[in-house]
Design a protein around this motif. Structure first.
Motif, short mmCIF file in Angstrom:
data_model
loop_
_atom_site.label_atom_id
_atom_site.label_comp_id
_atom_site.label_asym_id
_atom_site.label_seq_id
_atom_site.Cartn_x
_atom_site.Cartn_y
_atom_site.Cartn_z
N ALA A 113 36.84 -2.03 9.25
CA ALA A 113 37.93 -2.99 9.10
C ALA A 113 37.86 -3.68 7.75
O ALA A 113 38.89 -3.90 7.09
CB ALA A 113 37.89 -4.01 10.23
N GLN A 114 36.65 -4.03 7.30
CA GLN A 114 36.49 -4.65 5.98
C GLN A 114 36.89 -3.68 4.87
O GLN A 114 37.61 -4.04 3.94
CB GLN A 114 35.04 -5.09 5.77
CG GLN A 114 34.66 -6.37 6.49
CD GLN A 114 33.25 -6.79 6.14
OE1 GLN A 114 32.27 -6.29 6.69
NE2 GLN A 114 33.13 -7.71 5.20
N SER A 115 36.41 -2.45 4.96
CA SER A 115 36.69 -1.45 3.93
C SER A 115 38.18 -1.19 3.79
O SER A 115 38.68 -0.94 2.69
CB SER A 115 35.95 -0.13 4.23
OG SER A 115 34.55 -0.34 4.23
N GLY A 147 40.48 -3.36 4.41
CA GLY A 147 41.20 -4.58 4.09
C GLY A 147 41.85 -5.24 5.28
O GLY A 147 42.68 -6.14 5.13
N ARG A 148 41.47 -4.82 6.49
CA ARG A 148 42.04 -5.40 7.70
C ARG A 148 41.26 -6.62 8.17
O ARG A 148 41.65 -7.32 9.09
CB ARG A 148 42.11 -4.36 8.82
CG ARG A 148 43.15 -3.27 8.55
CD ARG A 148 43.22 -2.24 9.67
NE ARG A 148 42.13 -1.28 9.59
CZ ARG A 148 41.08 -1.23 10.42
NH1 ARG A 148 40.99 -2.11 11.41
NH2 ARG A 148 40.14 -0.32 10.29
N MET A 149 40.11 -6.87 7.55
CA MET A 149 39.28 -8.03 7.89
C MET A 149 38.63 -8.55 6.62
O MET A 149 38.09 -7.78 5.82
CB MET A 149 38.21 -7.64 8.92
CG MET A 149 37.22 -8.76 9.24
SD MET A 149 35.99 -8.29 10.48
CE MET A 149 36.99 -8.37 11.97
N ILE A 150 38.68 -9.88 6.46
CA ILE A 150 38.03 -10.53 5.32
C ILE A 150 37.06 -11.57 5.87
O ILE A 150 37.44 -12.44 6.67
CB ILE A 150 39.06 -11.20 4.40
CG1 ILE A 150 40.03 -10.15 3.83
CG2 ILE A 150 38.36 -11.95 3.27
CD1 ILE A 150 41.17 -10.75 3.04
N ALA A 178 40.56 -4.09 18.90
CA ALA A 178 40.03 -2.74 18.80
C ALA A 178 38.52 -2.75 18.55
O ALA A 178 37.77 -1.95 19.12
CB ALA A 178 40.75 -1.96 17.71
N ILE A 179 38.06 -3.68 17.71
CA ILE A 179 36.61 -3.79 17.46
C ILE A 179 35.88 -4.17 18.73
O ILE A 179 34.86 -3.58 19.09
CB ILE A 179 36.34 -4.82 16.34
CG1 ILE A 179 36.85 -4.28 15.00
CG2 ILE A 179 34.85 -5.15 16.26
CD1 ILE A 179 36.79 -5.30 13.88
N ASP A 196 30.81 -22.15 9.08
CA ASP A 196 29.85 -21.30 8.38
C ASP A 196 30.45 -19.97 7.96
O ASP A 196 30.09 -19.42 6.92
CB ASP A 196 28.63 -21.04 9.29
CG ASP A 196 27.90 -22.32 9.64
OD1 ASP A 196 27.26 -22.89 8.74
OD2 ASP A 196 27.99 -22.76 10.80
N LEU A 197 31.36 -19.44 8.78
CA LEU A 197 31.95 -18.14 8.47
C LEU A 197 33.41 -18.13 8.90
O LEU A 197 33.74 -18.49 10.03
CB LEU A 197 31.20 -17.01 9.19
CG LEU A 197 31.72 -15.59 8.94
CD1 LEU A 197 31.47 -15.19 7.49
CD2 LEU A 197 31.06 -14.59 9.90
N TYR A 198 34.28 -17.72 7.98
CA TYR A 198 35.69 -17.53 8.28
C TYR A 198 35.94 -16.03 8.47
O TYR A 198 35.53 -15.22 7.63
CB TYR A 198 36.58 -18.04 7.14
CG TYR A 198 36.54 -19.54 6.94
CD1 TYR A 198 37.44 -20.37 7.60
CD2 TYR A 198 35.62 -20.11 6.07
CE1 TYR A 198 37.42 -21.75 7.40
CE2 TYR A 198 35.59 -21.48 5.86
CZ TYR A 198 36.49 -22.29 6.54
OH TYR A 198 36.46 -23.66 6.35
N VAL A 199 36.62 -15.70 9.57
CA VAL A 199 36.98 -14.31 9.85
C VAL A 199 38.51 -14.23 9.84
O VAL A 199 39.16 -14.74 10.75
CB VAL A 199 36.44 -13.84 11.21
CG1 VAL A 199 36.81 -12.38 11.45
CG2 VAL A 199 34.92 -14.03 11.28
N SER A 200 39.05 -13.63 8.80
CA SER A 200 40.50 -13.48 8.68
C SER A 200 40.87 -12.03 8.99
O SER A 200 40.42 -11.10 8.31
CB SER A 200 40.96 -13.84 7.27
OG SER A 200 42.37 -13.67 7.16
N THR A 201 41.68 -11.84 10.03
CA THR A 201 42.02 -10.49 10.46
C THR A 201 43.32 -10.56 11.26
O THR A 201 44.02 -11.58 11.23
CB THR A 201 40.88 -9.88 11.29
OG1 THR A 201 41.17 -8.52 11.59
CG2 THR A 201 40.63 -10.64 12.57
N ASP A 202 43.67 -9.47 11.92
CA ASP A 202 44.82 -9.48 12.82
C ASP A 202 44.33 -9.20 14.24
O ASP A 202 43.23 -8.65 14.44
CB ASP A 202 45.86 -8.43 12.40
CG ASP A 202 45.30 -7.02 12.40
OD1 ASP A 202 45.41 -6.36 13.45
OD2 ASP A 202 44.74 -6.59 11.38
#
Length: 232
Positions: free
Chosen positions: A197-199, A201-204, A186-187, A174-180
């Protein structure tokens, strides 16, 4: 424990003989958090050898901090439960966490990244309330990790049960979370948040818009995330 005895009658020294052996406090953290079975304890302590875990459990049992009992629901399975003495240690374990969150520098904390531990912690802190009353599958992708640790799936059932898989469970995502891993850690620790993180570009987030919009609410955080960081 007796080999490392301080040979002092002081209650602080006597308690330290029981509690200050390697891995004991973090094992107590897992027990306080509700893990009762050997395999669940291992998932919360992925770098602790099974032999040492068994040894520490026997030592805590000998000190009457835990007791080993057969499972009430599964024959042949044993569970480790805190005794009255063990439950009295809960404020001590919490105090360790509060002190660490407050006074250990952020850079030091984020040097010790551990995907299996983070995902296990996220699995048990996840808040299913904002999620739809159906099965939801969320896949986390840590782009910098090896293929063996890159992908993780959190599955939340309509009964609010949460499962964690390190191997593709075969359900539609349902949802893909692409990050490091550093960003996600940290979140979870309350040192960052999903929107920032989204703003940056560290999370999509890709997929169900409502799940993406509510992520900060359903994600759940470390029990120490709200403690104010005083160390720079």
């Amino acid at each position: 424990m007796t080999q490392a005895s301080y040979k002092q009658f002081c209650p602080v020294a006597m308690a330290a003989e029981v509690l200050c052996t390697r891995w004991t406090i973090v094992l107590l953290r897992e027990l306080v958090a509700g893990s009762m079975r050997f395999n669940d304890l291992r998932r919360g302590l992925p770098r602790m050898s099974p032999a040492l875990l068994s040894q520490r459990l026997k030592e805590l049992e000998a000190a009457d901090i835990i007791c080993r009992k057969p499972s009430a629901t599964e024959p042949g399975i044993f569970e480790y439960q805190l005794t009255k003495a063990g439950r009295e240690l809960e404020p001590l374990v919490e105090a360790f966490g509060i002190w660490g969150q407050r006074w250990v520098k952020t850079e030091i904390s984020l040097q010790h990244l551990d995907a299996p531990l983070l995902m296990w912690d996220m699995r048990r802190s996840l808040n299913p309330t904002p999620l739809p009353k159906r099965r939801s599958v969320i896949q986390f992708q840590y782009k910098e990790l090896s293929p063996a640790q890159r992908s993780w799936w959190l599955m939340v059932g309509p009964n609010a049960a949460v499962d964690l898989c390190a191997i593709d469970p075969g359900f539609d995502v349902d949802l893909y979370v692409s990050t490091d891993l550093r960003t996600m850690t940290a979140i979870w620790m309350g040192l960052d948040n999903v929107r920032k993180a989204q703003s940056a570009g560290r999370m999509i987030l890709t997929g169900d818009r409502q799940l993406a919009s509510d992520m900060q609410a359903w994600l759940g955080l470390s029990p120490f995330a709200k403690v104010t960081k005083l160390a720079s």
